[in-house]
Enzyme design. Structure first.
Site, mmCIF file in Angstrom:
data_model
loop_
_atom_site.group_PDB
_atom_site.id
_atom_site.type_symbol
_atom_site.label_atom_id
_atom_site.label_comp_id
_atom_site.label_asym_id
_atom_site.label_seq_id
_atom_site.Cartn_x
_atom_site.Cartn_y
_atom_site.Cartn_z
ATOM 1 N N ASP A 158 -7.029 15.072 -22.415
ATOM 2 C CA ASP A 158 -8.136 15.448 -23.292
ATOM 3 C C ASP A 158 -7.571 16.126 -24.554
ATOM 4 O OD1 ASP A 158 -11.109 16.448 -23.600
ATOM 5 O OD2 ASP A 158 -9.819 18.179 -23.896
ATOM 6 N N ARG A 191 -20.016 -4.996 -52.450
ATOM 7 C CA ARG A 191 -21.432 -4.646 -52.479
ATOM 8 C C ARG A 191 -21.780 -3.927 -53.777
ATOM 9 N NH1 ARG A 191 -26.326 -6.048 -50.793
ATOM 10 N NH2 ARG A 191 -27.623 -4.298 -50.106
ATOM 11 N N THR A 247 -10.131 11.279 -24.856
ATOM 12 C CA THR A 247 -10.155 11.913 -23.533
ATOM 13 C C THR A 247 -9.019 11.457 -22.626
ATOM 14 O OG1 THR A 247 -12.556 12.121 -23.681
ATOM 15 C CG2 THR A 247 -11.608 12.250 -21.482
ATOM 16 N N GLY A 253 -7.630 2.639 -14.205
ATOM 17 C CA GLY A 253 -7.653 1.306 -14.801
ATOM 18 C C GLY A 253 -7.173 0.258 -13.817
ATOM 19 N N GLY A 265 -26.684 -1.135 -43.938
ATOM 20 C CA GLY A 265 -27.285 -1.874 -42.826
ATOM 21 C C GLY A 265 -26.332 -2.881 -42.212
ATOM 22 N N GLU A 315 -5.470 9.901 -21.097
ATOM 23 C CA GLU A 315 -4.064 10.287 -21.326
ATOM 24 C C GLU A 315 -3.989 11.725 -21.840
ATOM 25 O OE1 GLU A 315 -1.429 8.589 -20.524
ATOM 26 O OE2 GLU A 315 -2.093 6.510 -20.340
ATOM 27 N N SER A 323 -7.911 16.817 -16.284
ATOM 28 C CA SER A 323 -7.084 17.579 -17.217
ATOM 29 C C SER A 323 -6.116 18.511 -16.494
ATOM 30 C CB SER A 323 -7.983 18.397 -18.141
ATOM 31 O OG SER A 323 -8.777 17.534 -18.917
HETATM 32 C C1 LIG Z 1 -12.440 4.680 -19.321
HETATM 33 C C2 LIG Z 1 -11.479 5.613 -18.682
HETATM 34 C C3 LIG Z 1 -10.257 5.140 -18.264
HETATM 35 C C4 LIG Z 1 -9.352 5.986 -17.613
HETATM 36 N N1 LIG Z 1 -8.194 5.450 -17.154
HETATM 37 C C5 LIG Z 1 -7.387 6.209 -16.378
HETATM 38 C C6 LIG Z 1 -6.239 5.641 -15.745
HETATM 39 O O1 LIG Z 1 -5.948 4.450 -15.868
HETATM 40 N N2 LIG Z 1 -5.472 6.444 -15.004
HETATM 41 C C7 LIG Z 1 -5.762 7.767 -14.846
HETATM 42 O O2 LIG Z 1 -5.032 8.454 -14.166
HETATM 43 N N3 LIG Z 1 -6.843 8.330 -15.414
HETATM 44 C C8 LIG Z 1 -7.674 7.595 -16.170
HETATM 45 N N4 LIG Z 1 -8.786 8.161 -16.740
HETATM 46 C C9 LIG Z 1 -9.089 9.585 -16.497
HETATM 47 C C10 LIG Z 1 -8.783 10.470 -17.705
HETATM 48 O O3 LIG Z 1 -7.407 10.624 -17.863
HETATM 49 C C11 LIG Z 1 -9.491 11.819 -17.522
HETATM 50 O O4 LIG Z 1 -10.880 11.582 -17.593
HETATM 51 C C12 LIG Z 1 -9.041 12.817 -18.573
HETATM 52 O O5 LIG Z 1 -7.744 13.288 -18.294
HETATM 53 C C13 LIG Z 1 -9.974 14.029 -18.692
HETATM 54 O O6 LIG Z 1 -10.118 14.674 -17.482
HETATM 55 P P1 LIG Z 1 -11.579 14.990 -16.900
HETATM 56 O O7 LIG Z 1 -12.381 13.754 -16.939
HETATM 57 O O8 LIG Z 1 -11.358 15.686 -15.624
HETATM 58 O O9 LIG Z 1 -12.223 15.966 -17.988
HETATM 59 P P2 LIG Z 1 -12.335 17.544 -17.915
HETATM 60 O O10 LIG Z 1 -10.973 18.138 -17.783
HETATM 61 O O11 LIG Z 1 -13.347 17.947 -16.922
HETATM 62 O O12 LIG Z 1 -12.875 17.855 -19.388
HETATM 63 C C14 LIG Z 1 -14.275 17.949 -19.706
HETATM 64 C C15 LIG Z 1 -14.445 18.789 -20.975
HETATM 65 O O13 LIG Z 1 -13.963 20.130 -20.743
HETATM 66 C C16 LIG Z 1 -13.060 20.529 -21.741
HETATM 67 N N5 LIG Z 1 -11.956 21.302 -21.144
HETATM 68 C C17 LIG Z 1 -11.319 21.080 -19.962
HETATM 69 N N6 LIG Z 1 -10.329 21.966 -19.802
HETATM 70 C C18 LIG Z 1 -10.329 22.769 -20.887
HETATM 71 C C19 LIG Z 1 -9.514 23.866 -21.326
HETATM 72 N N7 LIG Z 1 -8.481 24.301 -20.620
HETATM 73 N N8 LIG Z 1 -9.773 24.419 -22.536
HETATM 74 C C20 LIG Z 1 -10.815 23.974 -23.291
HETATM 75 N N9 LIG Z 1 -11.603 22.940 -22.931
HETATM 76 C C21 LIG Z 1 -11.374 22.339 -21.750
HETATM 77 C C22 LIG Z 1 -12.495 19.232 -22.323
HETATM 78 O O14 LIG Z 1 -12.129 19.418 -23.701
HETATM 79 C C23 LIG Z 1 -13.661 18.250 -22.177
HETATM 80 O O15 LIG Z 1 -14.473 18.320 -23.325
HETATM 81 C C24 LIG Z 1 -9.689 7.346 -17.419
HETATM 82 C C25 LIG Z 1 -10.904 7.839 -17.882
HETATM 83 C C26 LIG Z 1 -11.814 6.979 -18.472
HETATM 84 C C27 LIG Z 1 -13.157 7.504 -18.876
#
Ligand SMILES: Cc1cc2nc3c(=O)[nH]c(=O)nc-3n(C[C@H](O)[C@H](O)[C@H](O)COP(=O)(O)OP(=O)(O)OC[C@H]3O[C@@H](n4cnc5c(N)ncnc54)[C@H](O)[C@@H]3O)c2cc1C
Length: 667
Positions: A452, A340, A448, A200, A427, A450, A167
């Site tokens: 969160d 149903r 999450t 990805g 069911g 693109e 993020s």
């Molecule tokens: C299946 C999958 C495919 C993906 N594909 C790609 C890809 O192709 N290319 C790519 O670059 N990335 C990819 N990602 C990564 C994805 O973009 C990140 O996981 C996403 O941006 C979230 O970042 P993080 O995992 O660090 O979550 P975190 O930032 O750690 O968030 C965890 C939690 O903390 C909360 N949080 C964080 N910051 C704050 C804040 N400031 N205020 C309040 N709450 C907060 C969030 O709401 C969330 O609930 C992929 C992820 C998955 C799971």
């Protein structure tokens, strides 16, 4: 709000209904013109809805207005996969098989079906997103793989995969250090904590990555280096011929996931990986042979915003695709619920479960929301296409805020709706063949990736606050949201005690009342949070004050997005050329608006924006409209024109009521 709704039901309602009828009769004796029929309780409680006059809907016209000019290409995608059982994803499949199938599906789509998404990414994004919606309906993994392969490929200029960030993008730690001796950049992941996960196509199929890294340039001062901020670089990760991982590149497979197992996600780490200077994507900042930095943008922040702005298409695509998922699940649940039958009056046939008020309450506002989000995301895609053509600065800012808001709002809604739909099918909703499980698992991550959702909504709130500040602190207001510019003052005035009591159906169904109510709420939230932030920042600082008001800020962002959605829905109703389709759209639009107002009725009551009787009238009208929508629910879901292999129309085959399916649903 949910419990509030529940509390208002049952006996109290029925006694009010009877009392209101008596009053109506008496009033009509005294003065026949005084009481408009719309001011009386409208809800019919009979189980058999067919007794009410049904709205005639021209399904073809409605469908045309909904799906517009890209119907053909979507049908081509659907027909192709329908004719190729070997390319349809089976219910049970291992991760490895799913990844390979997904790759075959993608190749077949391009090579055999002749659908070339790549061509449209830049030239005709509306067409690209229509293809993406259809492809995602067949298998969401395919939609996402196609997005990574073609959209990110094109957007980040000739690369096959994208490696980004969590993020906090500005805090990313991977570096690209310029080596003037060799005219190369050296890419380094400094420690395990800086490894980029979830990329990805990285685990198996990808050959290149677009790497976002801090550009480090050597300097002649005491520091020795200068950090120029985040830039994008093309980095080969596998050998073009042997497909072996290249030296210095470490790839880890993210393994089996909750969903989207057709996509091979991986983690990347770089250890002194060298790439030519030309591999810097230099549109917003360049490095010359002698290590001099040039950019048309003056600050690191501006360059950062411009670099990431190119990737906004991902959010646009996810918002659009999420509506596609909502259409599928609403269609399955509504068709099944029409069929149903459970319980009924003594010695009479059982009734369709969609005739239960509770079931209508679950599914009809959802159907209305599906229409609302459809038109809102179509609008977003149009704006995005315009932005790609003009690169207009204001439009870039608009699309950024709108895509962040719609992506988070719509994907959160769809994630919850999927559970409601599953449960609404009892069911049978739990049978994997009926898709709710895979849709829910595949779609869940939309909240999450693109960006969160909680983080994105804060960007929307930040944008609104910036505009508010400009308006009230004397700056020039170049606002995206004209309602803030034009009407903020009137929205912030005290509610009008006369209109707070108007309860007539015509008034409640007037788009002006509905939009005013939405915008009033947003304006109040904006003003009050601005004041709170000012107060708290004195003691807590900017970060602390923001955190103290965070829930308030998120509510503001959602409220604003709802205002935008309603405005676009009203436009779509008014621009519908066919009168019968327009009438159907008006019905669902009213349901969407009034249901939203009712869900937040506490806010409106708190400030006397609506008087108690008006609140009740809104509630009753919402239920009545749900009931009316139920009567045309079949036509409304048919207008999505989703083929059976997508909606699993034969869900009912597993039910003992299948024999009646054709009669009830008309198949
Ligand atoms: C299946 C999958 C495919 C993906 N594909 C790609 C890809 O192709 N290319 C790519 O670059 N990335 C990819 N990602 C990564 C994805 O973009 C990140 O996981 C996403 O941006 C979230 O970042 P993080 O995992 O660090 O979550 P975190 O930032 O750690 O968030 C965890 C939690 O903390 C909360 N949080 C964080 N910051 C704050 C804040 N400031 N205020 C309040 N709450 C907060 C969030 O709401 C969330 O609930 C992929 C992820 C998955 C799971």
């Amino acid at each position: 709000m949910e419990s509030q709704r529940g509390n208002l039901m049952a006996e109290e309602e029925f006694s009010e209904l009877a009392a209101a009828r008596r009053i109506q009769r008496l009033t009509s004796h005294i003065s026949p013109a005084v009481t408009a029929p719309s001011q009386l309780p409208l809800v019919q409680t009979e189980a058999c809805s067919s007794r009410l006059k049904k709205l005639e809907v021209n399904g073809e016209a409605l469908s045309l207005h909904m799906r517009g000019k890209h119907m053909d290409v979507q049908e081509k995608v659907f027909e192709f996969f329908n004719s190729r059982p070997d390319l349809q994803t089976p219910i049970e499949i291992s991760t490895d098989e799913h990844r390979e199938l997904c790759m075959r599906q993608l190749l077949a789509l391009v090579r055999e079906a002749g659908v070339r998404p790549f061509r449209y990414v830049a030239d005709d994004p509306e067409k690209y997103f229509a293809i993406s919606e259809a492809v995602g309906s067949v298998d969401m993994s395919l939609g996402i793989k196609m997005g990574v392969q073609f959209r990110l490929y094109k957007n980040s200029f000739e690369v096959l995969i994208n490696i980004g960030f969590g993020s906090n993008v500005q805090g990313l730690q991977t570096t690209a250090t310029f080596d003037p001796m060799k005219d190369e950049f050296v890419i380094d992941t400094p420690h395990d904590g800086a490894i980029k996960w979830w990329i990805g196509n990285a685990a198996v199929h990808g050959k290149f990555a677009t790497v976002f890294a801090r550009l480090i340039l050597p300097t002649h001062d005491s520091k020795g280096v200068s950090d120029m901020g985040v830039h994008a670089f093309i980095v080969p990760i596998r050998d073009m011929k042997t497909h072996q991982t290249l030296p210095g590149v470490e790839i880890q497979d993210c393994g089996h996931k909750v969903g989207l197992n057709g996509v091979d996600n991986g983690a990347l780490r770089f250890r002194s990986v060298r790439i030519p200077r030309d591999n810097l994507l230099n549109r917003f900042g360049d490095v010359s042979r002698d290590g001099k930095y040039t950019s048309s943008l003056p600050t690191i922040n501006k360059r950062f915003a411009a670099t990431l702005g190119e990737l906004v298409g991902g959010r646009v695509g996810l918002a659009y695709a999420s509506v596609g998922v909502l259409k599928i699940s609403a269609t399955i649940a509504i068709r099944y619920s029409l069929l149903r039958q459970q319980f009924g009056p003594p010695r009479q046939p059982e009734v369709s479960i969609l005739d239960y008020q509770s079931h209508q309450h679950k599914l009809m506002p959802m159907l209305a929301s599906t229409y609302a989000y459809h038109f809102a995301t179509v609008h977003l895609v149009k704006k995005y296409s315009e932005m790609k053509k003009t690169h207009d600065e204001q439009l870039v800012a608009d699309v950024h805020a709108l895509s962040a808001g719609l992506k988070s709002y719509v994907t959160s809604y769809t994630a919850k709706a999927l559970s409601v739909c599953r449960e609404a099918c009892g069911g049978h909703g739990y049978a994997a063949v009926n898709r709710f499980g895979s849709l829910r698992n595949d779609h869940d991550i939309f909240q999450t990736f693109e960006g969160d959702n909680t983080v994105l909504l804060q960007q929307v709130a930040g944008d609104l606050l910036k505009q508010y500040k400009e308006k009230f602190e004397g700056g020039t207001l170049t606002v995206t949201w004209s309602y803030l510019r034009e009407s903020m003052n009137s929205y912030l005035a005290q509610p009008n005690p006369v209109t707070a009591r108007w309860e007539g159906e015509d008034h409640l169904r007037d788009p002006k009342f509905q939009l005013d109510a939405f915008r009033y709420r947003t304006s109040r939230l904006l003003q009050s949070v601005a004041m709170r932030l000012k107060k708290h920042s004195k003691t807590l600082g900017t970060f602390g004050a923001w955190n103290r008001c965070l829930n308030h800020l998120l509510t503001l962002a959602e409220s604003h997005i709802e205002s935008v959605i309603l405005a676009k829905f009203i436009d779509a109703v008014q621009s519908c050329p066919d009168p019968s389709a327009r009438a159907a759209l008006k019905l669902v639009c009213d349901l969407y608006a009034l249901d939203r107002i009712w869900k937040d009725i506490g806010t409106y009551r708190n400030v006397d924006y609506v008087a108690p009787n008006k609140a009740k009238a809104i509630h009753k009208l919402t239920e009545y409209l749900s009931f009316q929508v139920r009567n045309v629910a079949k036509e409304l879901v048919d207008a999505f024109e989703l083929p059976d292999h997508v909606t699993r129309a034969p869900i009912a085959m597993q039910s003992d009521a299948y024999a009646q399916y054709t009669q009830v649903v008309g198949f």
